[in-house]
Motif scaffolding. Structure first.
Motif, PDB file in Angstrom:
ATOM      1  N   SER A   1       5.292   9.249 -39.827  1.00  0.00           N
ATOM      2  CA  SER A   1       5.425   9.455 -41.265  1.00  0.00           C
ATOM      3  C   SER A   1       6.717  10.215 -41.535  1.00  0.00           C
ATOM      4  CB  SER A   1       4.226  10.248 -41.780  1.00  0.00           C
ATOM      5  OG  SER A   1       4.262  10.338 -43.188  1.00  0.00           O
ATOM      6  N   GLY A   2       7.226  10.083 -42.746  1.00  0.00           N
ATOM      7  CA  GLY A   2       8.425  10.831 -43.135  1.00  0.00           C
ATOM      8  C   GLY A   2       9.702  10.191 -42.620  1.00  0.00           C
ATOM      9  N   LEU A   3      10.748  11.003 -42.527  1.00  0.00           N
ATOM     10  CA  LEU A   3      12.076  10.514 -42.149  1.00  0.00           C
ATOM     11  C   LEU A   3      12.308  10.652 -40.651  1.00  0.00           C
ATOM     12  CD1 LEU A   3      14.215  12.091 -45.031  1.00  0.00           C
ATOM     13  CD2 LEU A   3      13.071   9.860 -44.964  1.00  0.00           C
ATOM     14  N   ILE A   4      12.590   9.542 -40.006  1.00  0.00           N
ATOM     15  CA  ILE A   4      12.868   9.577 -38.573  1.00  0.00           C
ATOM     16  C   ILE A   4      14.249  10.189 -38.343  1.00  0.00           C
ATOM     17  CG2 ILE A   4      13.829   7.231 -38.380  1.00  0.00           C
ATOM     18  CD1 ILE A   4      12.030   7.109 -35.723  1.00  0.00           C
ATOM     19  N   GLU A   5      14.365  10.956 -37.274  1.00  0.00           N
ATOM     20  CA  GLU A   5      15.591  11.692 -36.963  1.00  0.00           C
ATOM     21  C   GLU A   5      16.158  11.258 -35.608  1.00  0.00           C
ATOM     22  OE1 GLU A   5      17.100  13.700 -39.024  1.00  0.00           O
ATOM     23  OE2 GLU A   5      15.540  14.137 -40.500  1.00  0.00           O
ATOM     24  N   LEU A   6      17.326  11.754 -35.305  1.00  0.00           N
ATOM     25  CA  LEU A   6      18.005  11.477 -34.043  1.00  0.00           C
ATOM     26  C   LEU A   6      17.099  11.833 -32.862  1.00  0.00           C
ATOM     27  CD1 LEU A   6      20.628  10.648 -32.570  1.00  0.00           C
ATOM     28  CD2 LEU A   6      21.346  13.034 -32.729  1.00  0.00           C
ATOM     29  N   ASN A   7      17.068  10.940 -31.890  1.00  0.00           N
ATOM     30  CA  ASN A   7      16.306  11.080 -30.642  1.00  0.00           C
ATOM     31  C   ASN A   7      14.794  10.983 -30.812  1.00  0.00           C
ATOM     32  OD1 ASN A   7      18.558  11.308 -28.904  1.00  0.00           O
ATOM     33  ND2 ASN A   7      18.795  13.436 -29.558  1.00  0.00           N
ATOM     34  N   GLU A   8      14.314  10.701 -32.003  1.00  0.00           N
ATOM     35  CA  GLU A   8      12.879  10.495 -32.187  1.00  0.00           C
ATOM     36  C   GLU A   8      12.528   9.038 -31.901  1.00  0.00           C
ATOM     37  OE1 GLU A   8      11.290  13.821 -35.278  1.00  0.00           O
ATOM     38  OE2 GLU A   8      12.010  11.956 -36.183  1.00  0.00           O
ATOM     39  N   THR A   9      11.279   8.849 -31.512  1.00  0.00           N
ATOM     40  CA  THR A   9      10.773   7.509 -31.260  1.00  0.00           C
ATOM     41  C   THR A   9       9.625   7.202 -32.219  1.00  0.00           C
ATOM     42  OG1 THR A   9       9.164   8.252 -29.624  1.00  0.00           O
ATOM     43  CG2 THR A   9      11.348   7.626 -28.798  1.00  0.00           C
ATOM     44  N   VAL A  10       9.364   5.920 -32.369  1.00  0.00           N
ATOM     45  CA  VAL A  10       8.198   5.458 -33.119  1.00  0.00           C
ATOM     46  C   VAL A  10       7.675   4.223 -32.403  1.00  0.00           C
ATOM     47  CG1 VAL A  10       9.610   4.099 -34.743  1.00  0.00           C
ATOM     48  CG2 VAL A  10       7.291   4.752 -35.393  1.00  0.00           C
ATOM     49  N   ILE A  11       6.350   4.128 -32.344  1.00  0.00           N
ATOM     50  CA  ILE A  11       5.730   2.912 -31.832  1.00  0.00           C
ATOM     51  C   ILE A  11       5.073   2.214 -33.011  1.00  0.00           C
ATOM     52  CG2 ILE A  11       3.999   1.901 -30.299  1.00  0.00           C
ATOM     53  CD1 ILE A  11       4.425   4.268 -28.413  1.00  0.00           C
ATOM     54  N   TRP A  12       5.502   0.964 -33.226  1.00  0.00           N
ATOM     55  CA  TRP A  12       4.990   0.131 -34.305  1.00  0.00           C
ATOM     56  C   TRP A  12       3.967  -0.841 -33.738  1.00  0.00           C
ATOM     57  CZ3 TRP A  12       6.454   1.577 -38.995  1.00  0.00           C
ATOM     58  CH2 TRP A  12       7.690   2.219 -39.159  1.00  0.00           C
ATOM     59  N   ARG A  13       2.941  -1.116 -34.527  1.00  0.00           N
ATOM     60  CA  ARG A  13       1.992  -2.175 -34.208  1.00  0.00           C
ATOM     61  C   ARG A  13       1.958  -3.099 -35.413  1.00  0.00           C
ATOM     62  NH1 ARG A  13      -3.615  -3.635 -34.362  1.00  0.00           N
ATOM     63  NH2 ARG A  13      -4.219  -4.606 -32.401  1.00  0.00           N
ATOM     64  N   ALA A  14       2.155  -4.395 -35.154  1.00  0.00           N
ATOM     65  CA  ALA A  14       2.210  -5.363 -36.254  1.00  0.00           C
ATOM     66  C   ALA A  14       1.741  -6.732 -35.763  1.00  0.00           C
ATOM     67  CB  ALA A  14       3.631  -5.484 -36.782  1.00  0.00           C
ATOM     68  N   LYS A  15       1.346  -7.548 -36.726  1.00  0.00           N
ATOM     69  CA  LYS A  15       0.941  -8.918 -36.408  1.00  0.00           C
ATOM     70  C   LYS A  15       2.100  -9.852 -36.743  1.00  0.00           C
ATOM     71  CE  LYS A  15      -3.008 -11.975 -36.819  1.00  0.00           C
ATOM     72  NZ  LYS A  15      -4.331 -12.146 -37.443  1.00  0.00           N
ATOM     73  N   HIS A  16       2.707 -10.377 -35.695  1.00  0.00           N
ATOM     74  CA  HIS A  16       3.803 -11.340 -35.842  1.00  0.00           C
ATOM     75  C   HIS A  16       3.419 -12.625 -35.128  1.00  0.00           C
ATOM     76  CE1 HIS A  16       6.737  -8.565 -37.563  1.00  0.00           C
ATOM     77  NE2 HIS A  16       6.329  -7.668 -36.683  1.00  0.00           N
ATOM     78  N   LEU A  17       3.612 -13.728 -35.814  1.00  0.00           N
ATOM     79  CA  LEU A  17       3.358 -15.049 -35.243  1.00  0.00           C
ATOM     80  C   LEU A  17       1.913 -15.185 -34.754  1.00  0.00           C
ATOM     81  CD1 LEU A  17       6.686 -15.282 -33.213  1.00  0.00           C
ATOM     82  CD2 LEU A  17       6.267 -16.007 -35.574  1.00  0.00           C
ATOM     83  N   GLY A  18       0.989 -14.522 -35.466  1.00  0.00           N
ATOM     84  CA  GLY A  18      -0.424 -14.640 -35.158  1.00  0.00           C
ATOM     85  C   GLY A  18      -0.950 -13.692 -34.103  1.00  0.00           C
ATOM     86  N   PHE A  19      -0.080 -12.855 -33.524  1.00  0.00           N
ATOM     87  CA  PHE A  19      -0.487 -11.944 -32.459  1.00  0.00           C
ATOM     88  C   PHE A  19      -0.108 -10.511 -32.803  1.00  0.00           C
ATOM     89  CE2 PHE A  19       0.460 -16.023 -30.476  1.00  0.00           C
ATOM     90  CZ  PHE A  19      -0.710 -16.274 -29.774  1.00  0.00           C
ATOM     91  N   TYR A  20      -0.999  -9.562 -32.473  1.00  0.00           N
ATOM     92  CA  TYR A  20      -0.641  -8.152 -32.612  1.00  0.00           C
ATOM     93  C   TYR A  20       0.278  -7.767 -31.467  1.00  0.00           C
ATOM     94  CZ  TYR A  20      -3.455  -7.025 -36.618  1.00  0.00           C
ATOM     95  OH  TYR A  20      -3.939  -6.957 -37.897  1.00  0.00           O
TER      96      TYR A  20
END
Length: 154
Positions: free
Chosen positions: A44-63
């Motif tokens: 949440s919020g503003l991502i900063e230098l050297n931070e990571t994020v893991i996204w989960r999404a459904k693309h092309l029918g697959f999570y």
């Protein structure tokens, strides 16, 4: 290797546009069609230098999951994220911002490569490049609307 370059003119202050482009919450709203959620790292919020994020999404029918890291940032002119883990063989997204009169020009330079050799190259050429371009255009539309109207369109 596929490369997409998009320029979006936004009638708003460069600092505002820069912050909206790295806003995790706004990104999730702009990607509601793929049910994209930040599930680990900066969620949440503003991502900063050297931070990571893991996204989960459904693309092309697959999570799928995609872990990215901000590897460079010069506020409010640019930041770059790269994939650490995910489906791509490589993935690098540069976000550039330039003040032009009352406007901000936001430039996306997305470079990515699919795995699977020639089959991946054909998939990039015939499908994935257009899919990724539409994905970015939708995100940029949300940033533009929010910056110019001080609201989030869903």
């Amino acid at each position: 290797m596929s490369k997409i370059i998009l320029n979006t003119t936004i009638q708003a202050d460069i600092h505002k546009v820069f912050d909206l482009a790295r806003d995790i919450d706004l990104h999730q709203k702009s990607t509601s069609k793929t049910n994209e959620k930040a599930i680990a790292g900066r969620i949440s919020g503003l991502i900063e230098l050297n931070e990571t994020v893991i996204w989960r999404a459904k693309h092309l029918g697959f999570y799928q999951t995609h872990q990215s890291k901000i590897i460079e940032m010069e506020k409010p002119y640019r930041f770059t994220d790269v994939m650490l883990k995910g489906r791509f063989k490589s993935f690098r997204h540069q976000h550039l911002f330039k003040k032009e009169g009352q406007n901000t020009i936001m430039t996306d330079i997305l470079e990515f490569e699919s795995p699977f050799g020639i089959i991946g190259q054909l998939f990039n050429y015939f499908f994935l490049k257009n899919y990724m371009k539409k994905f970015l255009l939708e995100r940029n539309k949300m940033i533009k609307n929010t910056a110019e109207n001080n609201r989030i369109n869903s």
